[in-house]
Design a protein around this motif. Structure first.
Motif, mmCIF file in Angstrom:
data_model
loop_
_atom_site.group_PDB
_atom_site.id
_atom_site.type_symbol
_atom_site.label_atom_id
_atom_site.label_comp_id
_atom_site.label_asym_id
_atom_site.label_seq_id
_atom_site.Cartn_x
_atom_site.Cartn_y
_atom_site.Cartn_z
ATOM 1 N N ARG A 126 -95.893 25.352 -56.518
ATOM 2 C CA ARG A 126 -94.859 25.928 -57.389
ATOM 3 C C ARG A 126 -93.531 26.072 -56.637
ATOM 4 O O ARG A 126 -92.459 25.860 -57.210
ATOM 5 C CB ARG A 126 -95.326 27.269 -57.940
ATOM 6 C CG ARG A 126 -96.492 27.135 -58.920
ATOM 7 C CD ARG A 126 -96.850 28.426 -59.601
ATOM 8 N NE ARG A 126 -97.988 28.214 -60.488
ATOM 9 C CZ ARG A 126 -97.916 27.662 -61.688
ATOM 10 N NH1 ARG A 126 -96.722 27.281 -62.151
ATOM 11 N NH2 ARG A 126 -98.984 27.478 -62.425
ATOM 12 N N VAL A 169 -96.578 22.248 -63.193
ATOM 13 C CA VAL A 169 -95.559 21.858 -62.218
ATOM 14 C C VAL A 169 -95.829 20.483 -61.608
ATOM 15 O O VAL A 169 -95.089 20.037 -60.732
ATOM 16 C CB VAL A 169 -95.419 22.905 -61.084
ATOM 17 C CG1 VAL A 169 -95.073 24.265 -61.667
ATOM 18 C CG2 VAL A 169 -96.676 22.978 -60.223
ATOM 19 N N ASP A 206 -95.927 16.461 -61.450
ATOM 20 C CA ASP A 206 -95.276 15.276 -61.997
ATOM 21 C C ASP A 206 -96.232 14.095 -62.096
ATOM 22 O O ASP A 206 -95.889 13.062 -62.682
ATOM 23 C CB ASP A 206 -94.074 14.894 -61.139
ATOM 24 C CG ASP A 206 -92.984 15.942 -61.196
ATOM 25 O OD1 ASP A 206 -92.324 16.054 -62.238
ATOM 26 O OD2 ASP A 206 -92.808 16.678 -60.202
ATOM 27 N N HIS A 232 -91.864 22.705 -56.540
ATOM 28 C CA HIS A 232 -91.325 22.409 -57.876
ATOM 29 C C HIS A 232 -90.045 23.195 -58.132
ATOM 30 O O HIS A 232 -89.062 22.644 -58.653
ATOM 31 C CB HIS A 232 -92.384 22.749 -58.923
ATOM 32 C CG HIS A 232 -91.896 22.634 -60.340
ATOM 33 N ND1 HIS A 232 -91.702 21.430 -60.975
ATOM 34 C CD2 HIS A 232 -91.552 23.605 -61.235
ATOM 35 C CE1 HIS A 232 -91.267 21.655 -62.199
ATOM 36 N NE2 HIS A 232 -91.169 22.960 -62.380
ATOM 37 N N GLU A 233 -90.046 24.456 -57.765
ATOM 38 C CA GLU A 233 -88.869 25.299 -58.005
ATOM 39 C C GLU A 233 -87.661 24.844 -57.197
ATOM 40 O O GLU A 233 -86.517 25.108 -57.580
ATOM 41 C CB GLU A 233 -89.213 26.751 -57.685
ATOM 42 C CG GLU A 233 -90.153 27.377 -58.709
ATOM 43 C CD GLU A 233 -90.752 28.690 -58.250
ATOM 44 O OE1 GLU A 233 -90.365 29.167 -57.138
ATOM 45 O OE2 GLU A 233 -91.600 29.249 -58.979
ATOM 46 N N ARG A 239 -90.199 16.604 -56.773
ATOM 47 C CA ARG A 239 -91.323 16.079 -57.548
ATOM 48 C C ARG A 239 -92.609 16.386 -56.790
ATOM 49 O O ARG A 239 -92.664 16.258 -55.571
ATOM 50 C CB ARG A 239 -91.174 14.571 -57.762
ATOM 51 C CG ARG A 239 -89.956 14.214 -58.592
ATOM 52 C CD ARG A 239 -89.781 12.711 -58.729
ATOM 53 N NE ARG A 239 -88.359 12.380 -58.790
ATOM 54 C CZ ARG A 239 -87.869 11.156 -58.741
ATOM 55 N NH1 ARG A 239 -88.691 10.127 -58.626
ATOM 56 N NH2 ARG A 239 -86.568 10.948 -58.808
ATOM 57 N N VAL A 240 -93.617 16.792 -57.513
ATOM 58 C CA VAL A 240 -94.880 17.222 -56.914
ATOM 59 C C VAL A 240 -96.009 16.391 -57.514
ATOM 60 O O VAL A 240 -96.153 16.313 -58.736
ATOM 61 C CB VAL A 240 -95.141 18.719 -57.180
ATOM 62 C CG1 VAL A 240 -96.491 19.139 -56.621
ATOM 63 C CG2 VAL A 240 -94.022 19.564 -56.586
#
Length: 222
Positions: free
Chosen positions: A96, A128, A130, A99-100, A104-105
């Motif tokens: 997270r 979260v 991708d 992502h924040e 890209r995760v």
């Protein structure tokens, strides 16, 4: 160059506490197939694909007549654990946090689709993600880099834009073949010294430790 655009994560042993469950159930599979392989040796091979794991531990010149039985017993004995899998400390928070930050995760896993579904359920971070890969997305398994290449394609990243997080020397070897930096975690049971010696660009204890040091880690620094 700026910080990585995306972060690819191995899952088994990196985000989910499953390495030793695989080691024990592979041990049971080998015993069923008539092979007496020490469990410590099996643990060190976890992270390879099943095909390469058998070659690595039993040799390429072996009698392969029991290979399918070994794989089947491993899968059968591992299946009851799927509903009990637990994330490693800080795993969901780490994803997270990336992502924040606008990265890209992706999960770059070569687990079976069923196993990947169970691990995603344990992590509860689909909102979260991708992208995520599984065994059907690559022909060759680690230490070959196919699954990493598949994850890069899936989320639209070049080699130069990504960093990988894994827990085994096989993760590091696969990354090295592509030129993707690999951050390693010791929570899969491999020592800091061995991971660093294999070429990890940084080593942390677990996802929580990496999260604590995120601002100074290769995940966020150029």
């Amino acid at each position: 160059m700026g910080p990585p655009v995306g972060v690819l994560f191995d899952v088994d042993g990196t985000l989910v506490d499953s390495t030793y469950l695989h080691a024990v159930t592979w041990w049971e599979g080998f015993r069923a197939g008539g092979h007496d392989v020490p469990i410590a040796q099996i643990h060190r091979a976890v992270g390879m694909g099943a095909d390469r794991l058998l070659d690595h531990l039993l040799g390429v010149e072996r009698d392969r007549s029991q290979d399918e039985l070994v794989r089947a017993v491993h899968a059968e004995r591992y299946a009851p654990y799927l509903s009990q899998l637990r994330p490693l400390p800080g795993a969901a928070k780490l994803l997270r946090a990336c992502h924040e930050r606008g990265q890209r995760v992706a999960l770059a896993s070569s687990a079976t689709p069923e196993e990947l579904t169970a691990m995603r359920r344990a992590l509860s971070v689909d909102d979260v993600l991708d992208g995520a890969t599984s065994s059907g997305d690559a022909q060759r398994t680690k230490p070959e880099p196919d699954i990493i290449e598949a994850a890069l394609r899936l989320v639209g990243l070049s080699i130069a834009q990504a960093v990988y997080v894994g827990d085994s020397i096989w993760d590091i070897a696969a990354c090295a073949k592509l030129g993707v930096p690999c951050v390693a975690l010791t929570c899969g049971g491999t020592s800091r010294a061995e991971l660093a010696g294999a070429g990890a660009v940084a080593v942390y204890e677990d996802p929580a430790d990496l999260l604590t040091h995120l601002d100074d880690s290769p995940l966020t620094k150029a």
